[in-house]
Design a protein around this motif. Sequence first.
Motif, PDB file in Angstrom:
ATOM      1  N   VAL A   1       0.864  -1.174   0.000  1.00 50.26           N
ATOM      2  CA  VAL A   1       0.000   0.000   0.000  1.00 50.26           C
ATOM      3  C   VAL A   1       0.904   1.228   0.000  1.00 50.26           C
ATOM      4  CG1 VAL A   1      -1.855   1.173   1.241  1.00 50.26           C
ATOM      5  CG2 VAL A   1      -1.651  -1.331   1.370  1.00 50.26           C
ATOM      6  N   LEU A   2       0.679   2.111  -0.978  1.00 52.24           N
ATOM      7  CA  LEU A   2       1.564   3.268  -1.149  1.00 52.24           C
ATOM      8  C   LEU A   2       0.730   4.526  -1.388  1.00 52.24           C
ATOM      9  CD1 LEU A   2       4.037   1.602  -3.662  1.00 52.24           C
ATOM     10  CD2 LEU A   2       4.669   2.399  -1.373  1.00 52.24           C
ATOM     11  N   PRO A   3       1.267   5.704  -1.004  1.00 48.61           N
ATOM     12  CA  PRO A   3       0.589   6.952  -1.374  1.00 48.61           C
ATOM     13  C   PRO A   3       0.480   7.074  -2.897  1.00 48.61           C
ATOM     14  CG  PRO A   3       2.297   7.364   0.270  1.00 48.61           C
ATOM     15  CD  PRO A   3       2.465   5.942  -0.191  1.00 48.61           C
TER      16      PRO A   3
ATOM     17  N   TRP B   1       3.367   7.559  -5.311  1.00 48.59           N
ATOM     18  CA  TRP B   1       4.267   6.450  -5.634  1.00 48.59           C
ATOM     19  C   TRP B   1       3.578   5.358  -6.458  1.00 48.59           C
ATOM     20  CZ3 TRP B   1       9.500   5.621  -4.400  1.00 48.59           C
ATOM     21  CH2 TRP B   1      10.107   6.683  -3.714  1.00 48.59           C
ATOM     22  N   ALA B   2       2.303   5.528  -6.734  1.00 48.94           N
ATOM     23  CA  ALA B   2       1.534   4.421  -7.321  1.00 48.94           C
ATOM     24  C   ALA B   2       1.973   4.093  -8.749  1.00 48.94           C
ATOM     25  CB  ALA B   2       0.041   4.736  -7.278  1.00 48.94           C
ATOM     26  N   PHE B   3       2.256   5.115  -9.553  1.00 48.42           N
ATOM     27  CA  PHE B   3       2.679   4.812 -10.926  1.00 48.42           C
ATOM     28  C   PHE B   3       4.027   4.103 -10.920  1.00 48.42           C
ATOM     29  CE2 PHE B   3       4.919   6.053 -14.903  1.00 48.42           C
ATOM     30  CZ  PHE B   3       4.170   5.284 -15.766  1.00 48.42           C
TER      31      PHE B   3
ATOM     32  N   PRO C   1      -4.402  10.189   3.024  1.00 43.81           N
ATOM     33  CA  PRO C   1      -5.777  10.090   2.521  1.00 43.81           C
ATOM     34  C   PRO C   1      -5.892   9.395   1.166  1.00 43.81           C
ATOM     35  CG  PRO C   1      -4.915  12.278   2.092  1.00 43.81           C
ATOM     36  CD  PRO C   1      -3.837  11.538   2.860  1.00 43.81           C
ATOM     37  N   ASP C   2      -4.760   9.165   0.497  1.00 46.25           N
ATOM     38  CA  ASP C   2      -4.821   8.730  -0.913  1.00 46.25           C
ATOM     39  C   ASP C   2      -4.061   7.434  -1.144  1.00 46.25           C
ATOM     40  OD1 ASP C   2      -2.253   9.570  -0.538  1.00 46.25           O
ATOM     41  OD2 ASP C   2      -2.177  10.857  -2.325  1.00 46.25           O
ATOM     42  N   LEU C   3      -4.075   6.536  -0.164  1.00 44.48           N
ATOM     43  CA  LEU C   3      -3.315   5.292  -0.322  1.00 44.48           C
ATOM     44  C   LEU C   3      -3.920   4.408  -1.419  1.00 44.48           C
ATOM     45  CD1 LEU C   3      -2.578   4.374   3.411  1.00 44.48           C
ATOM     46  CD2 LEU C   3      -1.008   5.355   1.717  1.00 44.48           C
ATOM     47  N   VAL C   4      -3.026   3.798  -2.194  1.00 45.60           N
ATOM     48  CA  VAL C   4      -3.412   2.854  -3.246  1.00 45.60           C
ATOM     49  C   VAL C   4      -2.905   1.471  -2.830  1.00 45.60           C
ATOM     50  CG1 VAL C   4      -3.151   2.243  -5.682  1.00 45.60           C
ATOM     51  CG2 VAL C   4      -3.272   4.660  -5.005  1.00 45.60           C
ATOM     52  N   SER C   5      -3.794   0.484  -2.839  1.00 47.90           N
ATOM     53  CA  SER C   5      -3.426  -0.880  -2.415  1.00 47.90           C
ATOM     54  C   SER C   5      -3.220  -1.765  -3.628  1.00 47.90           C
ATOM     55  CB  SER C   5      -4.536  -1.488  -1.555  1.00 47.90           C
ATOM     56  OG  SER C   5      -4.816  -0.660  -0.460  1.00 47.90           O
ATOM     57  N   PHE C   6      -2.111  -2.464  -3.642  1.00 51.50           N
ATOM     58  CA  PHE C   6      -1.815  -3.423  -4.704  1.00 51.50           C
ATOM     59  C   PHE C   6      -1.854  -4.821  -4.113  1.00 51.50           C
ATOM     60  CE2 PHE C   6      -0.337  -0.370  -7.824  1.00 51.50           C
ATOM     61  CZ  PHE C   6       0.010   0.724  -7.049  1.00 51.50           C
TER      62      PHE C   6
ATOM     63  N   PHE D   1       6.906   5.974   2.838  1.00 51.72           N
ATOM     64  CA  PHE D   1       5.832   5.355   3.626  1.00 51.72           C
ATOM     65  C   PHE D   1       5.224   4.204   2.844  1.00 51.72           C
ATOM     66  CE2 PHE D   1       1.400   4.781   4.918  1.00 51.72           C
ATOM     67  CZ  PHE D   1       1.517   4.727   6.294  1.00 51.72           C
ATOM     68  N   ALA D   2       5.060   3.074   3.488  1.00 51.76           N
ATOM     69  CA  ALA D   2       4.377   1.927   2.868  1.00 51.76           C
ATOM     70  C   ALA D   2       3.792   1.056   3.964  1.00 51.76           C
ATOM     71  CB  ALA D   2       5.350   1.114   2.015  1.00 51.76           C
ATOM     72  N   ILE D   3       2.700   0.404   3.631  1.00 51.17           N
ATOM     73  CA  ILE D   3       2.145  -0.661   4.464  1.00 51.17           C
ATOM     74  C   ILE D   3       2.195  -1.930   3.623  1.00 51.17           C
ATOM     75  CG2 ILE D   3       0.105  -1.520   5.693  1.00 51.17           C
ATOM     76  CD1 ILE D   3      -0.845   1.411   5.906  1.00 51.17           C
ATOM     77  N   THR D   4       2.660  -3.036   4.195  1.00 47.41           N
ATOM     78  CA  THR D   4       2.656  -4.322   3.486  1.00 47.41           C
ATOM     79  C   THR D   4       2.119  -5.399   4.422  1.00 47.41           C
ATOM     80  OG1 THR D   4       4.845  -5.091   4.200  1.00 47.41           O
ATOM     81  CG2 THR D   4       4.782  -3.639   2.259  1.00 47.41           C
ATOM     82  N   HIS D   5       1.823  -6.558   3.842  1.00 43.42           N
ATOM     83  CA  HIS D   5       1.604  -7.731   4.673  1.00 43.42           C
ATOM     84  C   HIS D   5       2.944  -8.122   5.295  1.00 43.42           C
ATOM     85  CE1 HIS D   5       3.463  -9.590   1.236  1.00 43.42           C
ATOM     86  NE2 HIS D   5       3.542 -10.729   1.881  1.00 43.42           N
ATOM     87  N   ALA D   6       2.926  -8.842   6.421  1.00 43.51           N
ATOM     88  CA  ALA D   6       4.150  -9.468   6.915  1.00 43.51           C
ATOM     89  C   ALA D   6       4.389 -10.728   6.096  1.00 43.51           C
ATOM     90  CB  ALA D   6       4.010  -9.812   8.402  1.00 43.51           C
TER      91      ALA D   6
END
Lengths: 268, 268
Positions: A44-46, A49-51, A115-120, A247-252
């Motif tokens: 998950v990235l702002p 960074w999505a492109f 506010p604009d996170l994109v999840s892959f 900044f990023a959120i990922t699965h473990a």
Amino acid sequence: MIAINDLRHVKVEAARTARARYRAGTIEPTSGIAPGFTQANMIVLPRDWAFDFLLYAQRNPKACPVLDVSDPGSHATLLAPGADLRKDLPLYRIWRDGKLAEETADATVAWGEHPDLVSFLIGCSFTFETSMVEAGIEIRHITDRSNVPMYLTNKACRPAGRLHGNMVVSMRPIPASRVADAATISGRFPAVHGAPVHVGAPEEIGIKDLAKPEFGDPVRIKPGEVPVFWACGVTPQAAVMASGVPFAITHAPGHMFITDIPDSAYHA
Amino acid sequence: MIAINDLRHVKVEAARTARARYRAGTIEPTSGIAPGFTQANMIVLPRDWAFDFLLYAQRNPKACPVLDVSDPGSHATLLAPGADLRKDLPLYRIWRDGKLAEETADATVAWGEHPDLVSFLIGCSFTFETSMVEAGIEIRHITDRSNVPMYLTNKACRPAGRLHGNMVVSMRPIPASRVADAATISGRFPAVHGAPVHVGAPEEIGIKDLAKPEFGDPVRIKPGEVPVFWACGVTPQAAVMASGVPFAITHAPGHMFITDIPDSAYHA
């Protein structure tokens, strides 16, 4: 590949039950859970960074086969209506400036920072394990109820924008007589990493000690078994580290998102 | 799919010769030209629109299978070292505010209007025509030396960001006894549209008159032949029109970019 909309009749209780347990706080590796349902890696990235990331995935399709991309600010996915990507994985990692800042079972607070996170959602090799087991190929980390071993290789991915890094691979020990079968079976699932990227000779891809994976747990390798390596959806986390992503959120690693989509949907 | 870097030994004269002729000003549909080399649709957009389009492609992979994406501002591609995407297609279309503004054999001037253009090369069904011909299936528009007929359907693509539109399909009349073979052969090439999206019954996808394609030329349909429809890489142009995209450069339908990559590289 079958269109997602043609799969709405599938009984999805097993997948929903697993997600509900994770939402309630259970933490466990997901290999072998809800067999027959496709599991996914997540990053998950702002929006900024999505492109770069989507291009990184396009240029490195074996490591980063994209199954779904959410709209900016959404935490929903077509792959599991009603699921909440902030809560329904067993374990998350929060990354800041390319460094692991936190592991958490609920990413809601961190998610609220942007506010604009994109999840892959990215294909996972757990998806073809059921087919391999049905063909009589033992999957050691399922037998031993441990997490799959994953290694950072010396194979550079093709860079995209600000993102660069090396490929991460998962490893399964396979009896020499079944290596070809394992390659054939997994090759039928190109959307979830497909055929192995390397068979035997771990030192050739920069792996010095199979007993010391960078992610997950080591597994027993019996005499007559060959280590077989598949491209792994933890590769984006290696890019986050190598590229110093703010900044990023990922699965473990090993703790995936379980979708409502049957594995057969990704059978070529 | 074979890694691009493993293909460097391929003799690419036929592809290079065709591109050189187009750079020198020749205008012709490219079906049947440089047989055995993969052809690609193209859409070129400012960086601001690049994520929307790459996501549109990811969400509509049968119509928009991405083969390569250039870095912003570049007019080179990994698929044909030395080629210049501004000049090496036989015919271009320049789009302004969703309307066709110009057709030109050289897009260099229009390309200069934006410093950050991103080029997307998208798989083309011409790629599997060689395999179909080798299997004894006549491709009518090659026989008749015309452009393939293409139709705007009533099938909505899955939107992405600011982009929406319907699918465009190409049509080939196939003898009823060979429809299954045509489906099987093209299905082996998922990166270049793959198996048909529709067989027979054109009215079901909103095609009122096969003699009046929206793009390309009509073809003869003999008794006993069935119209077979494949997703088409002109779909992005339909999205440009439907979405009122401010600026885009595309190939003219049927006038493709010829790469150095052999068709076999995209054989699943």
